[in-house]
Every structure is written in structure tokens, then in C-alpha cells.
Scaffold this active site. Structure first.
Site, PDB file in Angstrom:
ATOM      1  N   LYS A  15     -56.464  55.003  31.074  1.00  0.00           N
ATOM      2  CA  LYS A  15     -55.526  56.002  30.546  1.00  0.00           C
ATOM      3  C   LYS A  15     -54.366  55.263  29.897  1.00  0.00           C
ATOM      4  O   LYS A  15     -53.562  54.605  30.570  1.00  0.00           O
ATOM      5  CB  LYS A  15     -55.008  56.919  31.646  1.00  0.00           C
ATOM      6  CG  LYS A  15     -54.157  58.033  31.067  1.00  0.00           C
ATOM      7  CD  LYS A  15     -52.886  58.228  31.841  1.00  0.00           C
ATOM      8  CE  LYS A  15     -51.903  59.121  31.160  1.00  0.00           C
ATOM      9  NZ  LYS A  15     -51.086  58.458  30.129  1.00  0.00           N
TER      10      LYS A  15
ATOM     11  N   GLU B 271     -49.134  48.790  41.032  1.00  0.00           N
ATOM     12  CA  GLU B 271     -48.231  47.758  40.497  1.00  0.00           C
ATOM     13  C   GLU B 271     -46.995  48.501  40.025  1.00  0.00           C
ATOM     14  O   GLU B 271     -47.055  49.216  39.016  1.00  0.00           O
ATOM     15  CB  GLU B 271     -48.875  47.031  39.312  1.00  0.00           C
ATOM     16  CG  GLU B 271     -50.189  46.334  39.613  1.00  0.00           C
ATOM     17  CD  GLU B 271     -50.012  44.967  40.242  1.00  0.00           C
ATOM     18  OE1 GLU B 271     -48.862  44.566  40.502  1.00  0.00           O
ATOM     19  OE2 GLU B 271     -51.030  44.307  40.475  1.00  0.00           O
TER      20      GLU B 271
ATOM     21  N   CYS C 283     -41.342  44.668  34.363  1.00  0.00           N
ATOM     22  CA  CYS C 283     -41.220  44.882  35.809  1.00  0.00           C
ATOM     23  C   CYS C 283     -40.756  43.610  36.506  1.00  0.00           C
ATOM     24  O   CYS C 283     -40.214  43.670  37.600  1.00  0.00           O
ATOM     25  CB  CYS C 283     -42.548  45.346  36.362  1.00  0.00           C
ATOM     26  SG  CYS C 283     -43.900  44.317  35.798  1.00  0.00           S
TER      27      CYS C 283
ATOM     28  N   GLU D  99     -33.870  49.904  39.311  1.00  0.00           N
ATOM     29  CA  GLU D  99     -34.484  49.268  38.147  1.00  0.00           C
ATOM     30  C   GLU D  99     -33.969  49.957  36.882  1.00  0.00           C
ATOM     31  O   GLU D  99     -34.201  51.150  36.685  1.00  0.00           O
ATOM     32  CB  GLU D  99     -36.005  49.402  38.229  1.00  0.00           C
ATOM     33  CG  GLU D  99     -36.718  48.701  37.112  1.00  0.00           C
ATOM     34  CD  GLU D  99     -38.227  48.876  37.181  1.00  0.00           C
ATOM     35  OE1 GLU D  99     -38.683  50.023  37.314  1.00  0.00           O
ATOM     36  OE2 GLU D  99     -38.931  47.852  37.090  1.00  0.00           O
TER      37      GLU D  99
HETATM   38  P1  NAD Z   1     -44.538  55.787  34.597  1.00  0.00           P
HETATM   39  O1  NAD Z   1     -44.717  55.694  36.061  1.00  0.00           O
HETATM   40  O2  NAD Z   1     -43.708  56.872  34.056  1.00  0.00           O
HETATM   41  O3  NAD Z   1     -45.964  55.964  33.883  1.00  0.00           O
HETATM   42  C1  NAD Z   1     -46.989  55.008  34.009  1.00  0.00           C
HETATM   43  C2  NAD Z   1     -48.305  55.664  33.653  1.00  0.00           C
HETATM   44  O4  NAD Z   1     -48.599  56.657  34.624  1.00  0.00           O
HETATM   45  C3  NAD Z   1     -48.309  56.384  32.297  1.00  0.00           C
HETATM   46  O5  NAD Z   1     -49.574  56.231  31.692  1.00  0.00           O
HETATM   47  C4  NAD Z   1     -48.090  57.824  32.693  1.00  0.00           C
HETATM   48  O6  NAD Z   1     -48.609  58.746  31.769  1.00  0.00           O
HETATM   49  C5  NAD Z   1     -48.848  57.896  34.001  1.00  0.00           C
HETATM   50  N1  NAD Z   1     -48.414  58.962  34.904  1.00  0.00           N
HETATM   51  C6  NAD Z   1     -47.211  59.580  34.951  1.00  0.00           C
HETATM   52  N2  NAD Z   1     -47.218  60.535  35.900  1.00  0.00           N
HETATM   53  C7  NAD Z   1     -48.448  60.488  36.485  1.00  0.00           C
HETATM   54  C8  NAD Z   1     -49.071  61.210  37.538  1.00  0.00           C
HETATM   55  N3  NAD Z   1     -48.423  62.185  38.191  1.00  0.00           N
HETATM   56  N4  NAD Z   1     -50.336  60.900  37.881  1.00  0.00           N
HETATM   57  C9  NAD Z   1     -50.990  59.926  37.246  1.00  0.00           C
HETATM   58  N5  NAD Z   1     -50.466  59.206  36.230  1.00  0.00           N
HETATM   59  C10 NAD Z   1     -49.208  59.481  35.857  1.00  0.00           C
HETATM   60  O7  NAD Z   1     -44.051  54.351  34.120  1.00  0.00           O
HETATM   61  P2  NAD Z   1     -43.622  53.886  32.648  1.00  0.00           P
HETATM   62  O8  NAD Z   1     -42.288  54.457  32.366  1.00  0.00           O
HETATM   63  O9  NAD Z   1     -44.749  54.125  31.702  1.00  0.00           O
HETATM   64  O10 NAD Z   1     -43.515  52.303  32.851  1.00  0.00           O
HETATM   65  C11 NAD Z   1     -42.380  51.672  33.323  1.00  0.00           C
HETATM   66  C12 NAD Z   1     -42.533  51.367  34.805  1.00  0.00           C
HETATM   67  O11 NAD Z   1     -43.708  50.622  35.042  1.00  0.00           O
HETATM   68  C13 NAD Z   1     -41.395  50.531  35.344  1.00  0.00           C
HETATM   69  O12 NAD Z   1     -40.985  51.021  36.589  1.00  0.00           O
HETATM   70  C14 NAD Z   1     -42.017  49.151  35.508  1.00  0.00           C
HETATM   71  O13 NAD Z   1     -41.396  48.333  36.459  1.00  0.00           O
HETATM   72  C15 NAD Z   1     -43.406  49.505  35.876  1.00  0.00           C
HETATM   73  N6  NAD Z   1     -44.302  48.394  35.592  1.00  0.00           N
HETATM   74  C16 NAD Z   1     -44.815  47.681  36.632  1.00  0.00           C
HETATM   75  C17 NAD Z   1     -45.634  46.594  36.385  1.00  0.00           C
HETATM   76  C18 NAD Z   1     -46.211  45.776  37.506  1.00  0.00           C
HETATM   77  O14 NAD Z   1     -47.152  45.064  37.267  1.00  0.00           O
HETATM   78  N7  NAD Z   1     -45.701  45.864  38.720  1.00  0.00           N
HETATM   79  C19 NAD Z   1     -45.924  46.230  35.078  1.00  0.00           C
HETATM   80  C20 NAD Z   1     -45.393  46.976  34.036  1.00  0.00           C
HETATM   81  C21 NAD Z   1     -44.586  48.064  34.309  1.00  0.00           C
END
Ligand code: NAD
Length: 488
Positions: free
Chosen positions: A181, A255, A290, A391
Site C-alpha cells: 500500500k 516500524e 524516523c 516527533e
Molecule cells: P502515517 O502513520 O500517517 O501513515 C503511514 C501509512 O499508513 C500510510 O500509507 C497511511 O495511508 C497508512 N495508514 C494510515 N492510517 C491507517 C490505518 N488506520 N490503517 C492502516 N494504514 C493506515 O505516517 P506518515 O505520516 O505517512 O509517515 C511519517 C511517520 O512514519 C513518522 O512518524 C515516521 O517516524 C514514521 N516512519 C518510521 C520509519 C521506521 O522505519 N521506523 C520509517 C519511515 C517513517
């Protein structure tokens, strides 16, 4: 402003080897952060019915893919790597225009890492193996490692190619099939990656869906026929994903976010360390990483001198169009994130004792409509302030002084996150002592950017669950063991 994309493409989703629209026919505009208004593509707005289709396609493809001799899966992944390598530049441009990540500092290295990851995991295909126990002569007792089945891989927008590189090659080489996704804000490079990979992979082995998290994302997480959810995103969303996947006893790995400490010892006030701390600050990624070292702990003895050198370097970074080679920093992903960063800045500036040591926004004269944002460095920050606890996911660095090693380790660990950490110290004994005491999944010593393919990757505490990107991540995250006991 000139058109970022001459003819915006209406993408489909890759399901069962076909490019299809959403069942309901709805679409989402993809808007470039380079210009707040330009639509650079449209993608299907998938919902539950699309999850059903994509999961069914992945399920149908699973037995044949899982039963291939491992050498054939290895060969397929190596071929995907070769084709992606030819397209790195194209993938980098797509990343620059949909994420806003600068092409030289971020977007191109992401594409290169994706290629390396496919190649690396192709080479690990033969490691998906079991063990034989030393039993009596009339017994044969052995284990087989088998894939989990259908994996839903949910991606964030900040570095789509890198995150898909952490998940997809590993899950595929272990014999699983995928429903990826893409993030709603940055789906283009992932769709193009899928287009290239599907020239090699059998139909249904890789499926890619697009749309909103609360719709298609959640539909995948709760889907009965998804065996594993591999989620990368925010901790807030991760809680819900973990609860829902766990609630139906599906495998899941998370993650999530971070608030990583970056500790500089008094023996490390050098230009080289300044460069590495700059990398750790992830300013070149608008700190939308992240693993950003967002809390900079400077020893009192070198605090002012180090900051002076550091700020002088920060001031040289060029914020600019992410497609331009000389841009060090691109733009923030969207209006919501940009506003969020302002909120944190206002909150930090309202605290007593805060000192603005660098506010790049003052000299930012872009003349462009995009979500550009220069770095901001705030000193005198308390480790308990909101800007030091939450964050921000934007270029705001909190500088905190320290005197005693126990005290800095305590402050470093005084967070609900535990993703990354950085320790700068010429005395390797002290450096490693501190590295071992920090509760983070990934600690770097005397370097800020040294991520390598094959390393263990994942968080402690609320930064996540499980490991990816490594041999053990592939085995533990994407396979399960079956024990066979035979009376001969
Ligand atoms: P987000 O949690 O808003 O969304 C991430 C993904 O999850 C998107 O594809 C989104 O559409 C989907 N999503 C949202 N709600 C959902 C639900 N209820 N059920 C299933 N999927 C859902 O995060 P973001 O804003 O896209 O990314 C930024 C965040 O990601 C930051 O907190 C960052 O630290 C984290 N991040 C972590 C890592 C890691 O490896 N630990 C790497 C990159 C980013």
C-alpha cells in the site's frame, strides 16, 4: 511556475498483473510539494473491495511462488535489481516531485538502495533453510522454514523507495506474495517500481494499491486472508494497526516514529564531527526521517564552540527545488505537515530560556510557491519540553547541554521512543559504553549517515516491533518454522 509534469498520468493499481482502477472508480489527485497546487498524477482511491481483489490475487499467486526452487526466486530478484538499476534516475525524479526530497542528497540514494536491497536479498535466497537435529539413527528430526503467505506492506510518504526496499525484497525472497500500500501523498515511485518489477515477477506476486490509510490501509490490516502486516508509519497509527492485526492473531511488525538522541563528547569538537552531526540531523531530508537525531546533546565544555561551527555549516545548506542537483534540502511534504512544524516552533519559542541559534527561515527567499522550510536550531532546550519529547518530523533541532555521562544517558533514554541514536566520542571505550546503554534499535558511533543494506533495522519501546532489512529480519519477520519428526 512551469508545469512540474507536462501530462499528469492517471495511474492504475497493479493487481494480479493487470493495471486496474478502483472498484468504485474514485480517484485521488497527487499534488507536488514543489508547487502547492499542481496535480502531477492521479491514483485510484481503493477501498475494501479493492483489498479483497488484491489479497485474492496475492493468495492465488502464493503457492507457485513459494514452491519455486530458491534459485529461481533469487534469479527473479536479481533481474528486478538489474531493471531497477537502469531506472534509478527516473525513480529519483519521481521521488523528488512527489515527496519533495532533494535529488542529490536523498531521492537518488533511495533509488540506489532499492537496487542494492533487491540484489542483497536475491543472494540470501538459500538462507531460508532449516536444521537437522542429532537424533537416534532411527529418527529424522528437522525443521523447514516456510513463508507466511500474503503480506500487506504499508508504506509512509517520507522515503517510499527506501521503505519498500526494507520490506519487499526480503518478503519475496522468502516465498511470500505482497500487497503493497503506497502512501497517499507519495505513490509515484512505488507504482513505477512495481511497473518495472512486474516485467519479471509472475502476476499476483507483487500487487500495489493506492488510497487513504483509513480506507484501503485499514481494509488490509483487518483482512482475514492477510497473514502478515508489515507497517511503517507514525506511532499513533501504529498502535491501531498493532491492535487490529494482533486482535485477529495475524503476524505484524511495526516500524514507527523516533526522537533520537545525538550525543557529542568534549573530545569531539571537530569539523568532521560537525559534518556527521549534520547528517544525523537529517536536515537534508527536511528532517522527515524516523531516525533523525533531533535531540543534540552537547557537552558543556564544547557547547558554544561546537554550536558555532555547526550553525556556520547549517547556514551553507541550500534549500531549493528538489529536482536541482545543487539543492541540499527540498520541501516538506504538504500543508498539514508544514503547519505542524510551525506549531512546534511556536511552542519551543514560547519556553523560558530558549535561544534561537539559527533560524534559516529568515533568509529563505525562494520566490516559489512550494512547502520550502529552512532549518531551525534551538538551544537551551529542556529535555522535558514538547519539542524535545514529540516527533516533529521537520527541520527543528533541539540542543541540550550535558556534563556527566550518567546524566546524558538518562536524558537520552528518557523518551517513549527508541529507534536510533548517535554517539560522538574519540575514546572508543566511552563511546561503546554509552552506545550499549542507550535503549535504541540502532546506535551509530562517530558517524551520522551510515545505513547499509543488510543491517538490522527496527525500534525499541514505542518505536516499533520486529526487525527488517537484514538476514534475521527476513527470517524472523517473513518466515515461520515447521518441525518434522520422522521414525525411520
Ligand atoms: P502515517 O502513520 O500517517 O501513515 C503511514 C501509512 O499508513 C500510510 O500509507 C497511511 O495511508 C497508512 N495508514 C494510515 N492510517 C491507517 C490505518 N488506520 N490503517 C492502516 N494504514 C493506515 O505516517 P506518515 O505520516 O505517512 O509517515 C511519517 C511517520 O512514519 C513518522 O512518524 C515516521 O517516524 C514514521 N516512519 C518510521 C520509519 C521506521 O522505519 N521506523 C520509517 C519511515 C517513517
Amino acid at each position: 511556475m512551469e508545469a512540474v509534469v507536462e501530462h499528469p498520468r492517471d495511474w492504475g493499481m497493479l493487481i494480479g498483473g493487470e493495471w486496474v482502477d478502483a472498484v468504485a472508480g474514485e480517484r485521488i489527485d497527487v499534488i507536488t510539494p514543489i508547487d502547492r497546487h499542481q496535480v502531477i498524477a492521479t491514483v485510484p482511491r481503493a477501498r475494501e473491495a479493492d483489498a479483497d481483489r488484491a489479497v485474492a490475487a496475492a493468495r492465488e499467486a502464493f503457492p507457485a511462488w513459494a514452491q519455486l526452487p530458491f534459485t529461481k526466486r533469487a534469479r527473479a530478484l536479481a533481474q528486478v535489481a538489474d531493471r531497477l538499476e537502469e531506472a534509478v534516475e527516473e525513480l529519483a525524479v519521481l521521488t523528488a516531485i512527489d515527496t519533495g526530497n532533494a535529488i542529490r542528497t536523498q531521492a537518488r540514494p533511495e533509488g540506489t538502495m532499492l537496487v542494492e536491497s533487491f540484489r542483497y536479498f536475491a543472494g540470501l535466497a538459500g538462507e531460508v533453510k532449516g536444521v537437522t537435529l542429532p537424533t537416534a539413527p532411527d529418527q529424522l528430526q528437522y525443521t523447514r522454514r516456510q513463508p507466511l503467505g500474503v503480506v500487506a506492506a504499508i508504506l509512509p510518504w517520507n522515503s517510499p523507495l527506501m521503505i519498500v526496499a526494507f520490506k519487499l525484497p526480503a518478503l519475496l525472497v522468502a516465498g511470500n506474495t505482497a500487497v503493497v500500500k503506497a502512501a497517499e501523498d507519495a505513490p509515484l515511485s512505488v507504482l513505477r517500481m512495481a511497473e518495472i518489477a512486474s516485467e519479471v515477477l509472475p502476476p499476483g506476486v507483487l500487487n500495489v494499491v493506492t488510497g487513504y490509510g483509513a480506507e484501503i490501509g485499514e481494509s488490509l490490516v483487518v483482512h482475514d486472508d492477510v497473514d502478515k502486516v508489515s507497517f511503517t508509519g507514525s506511532t499513533a497509527v501504529g498502535f491501531g494497526v498493532g491492535a487490529k492485526a494482533g486482535g485477529r492473531l495475524a503476524h505484524h511488525s511495526l516500524e514507527l516514529g523516533g526522537k533520537s538522541p545525538c550525543i557529542v563528547y568534549p573530545d569531539s569538537c571537530t569539523d568532521e564531527v560537525v559534518e556527521q552531526v549534520l547528517l544525523a540531523s537529517r536536515f537534508a531530508r527536511q528532517s522527515q526521517s524516523c531516525t533523525t537525531g533531533s535531540r543534540l546533546f552537547l557537552h558543556e565544555d564544547i557547547h558554544d564552540e561546537f554550536l558555532e561551527k555547526f550553525v556556520a555549516r547549517v547556514a551553507q545548506l541550500k534549500v531549493g527545488d528538489p529536482r536541482e542537483e545543487d539543492s541540499d534540502i527540498g520541501c516538506i511534504i504538504n500543508a498539514k505537515q508544514w503547519e505542524r512544524v510551525q506549531g512546534y516552533i511556536e511552542d519551543g519559542l514560547a519556553q523560558e530560556g530558549v535561544r534561537v541559534v539559527h533560524d534559516g527561515r529568515e533568509s529563505l527567499t525562494m520566490g516559489e510557491p512550494g512547502f520550502y522550510h529552512a532549518p531551525m536550531v534551538l538551544a537551551g532546550v529542556g529535555n522535558d519540553w514538547r519539542i524535545a519529547r514529540e516527533e516533529i518530523f521537520g527541520p527543528v533541532l533541539s540542543v541540550i547541554p550535558w556534563r556527566d555521562e550518567d546524566e546524558v544517558v538518562r536524558m537520552a533514554n528518557d523518551t517513549h521512543y527508541g529507534l536510533a541514536a548517535f554517539v560522538f566520542c574519540q575514546d572508543l571505550g566511552a563511546a561503546l559504553r554509552t552506545a550499549h546503554r542507550i535503549d535504541s534499535g540502532w546506535v551509530q558511533v562517530n558517524q551520522g549517515g551510515g545505513q547499509v543494506v543488510g543491517q538490522s533495522y527496527g525500534g525499541m519501546k514505542q518505536s516499533g516491533l520486529g526487525r527488517e532489512f537484514s538476514l534475521e529480519g527476513m527470517l524472523e519477520g517473513f518466515t515461520q518454522i515447521k518441525q518434522i519428526n520422522v521414525k525411520l
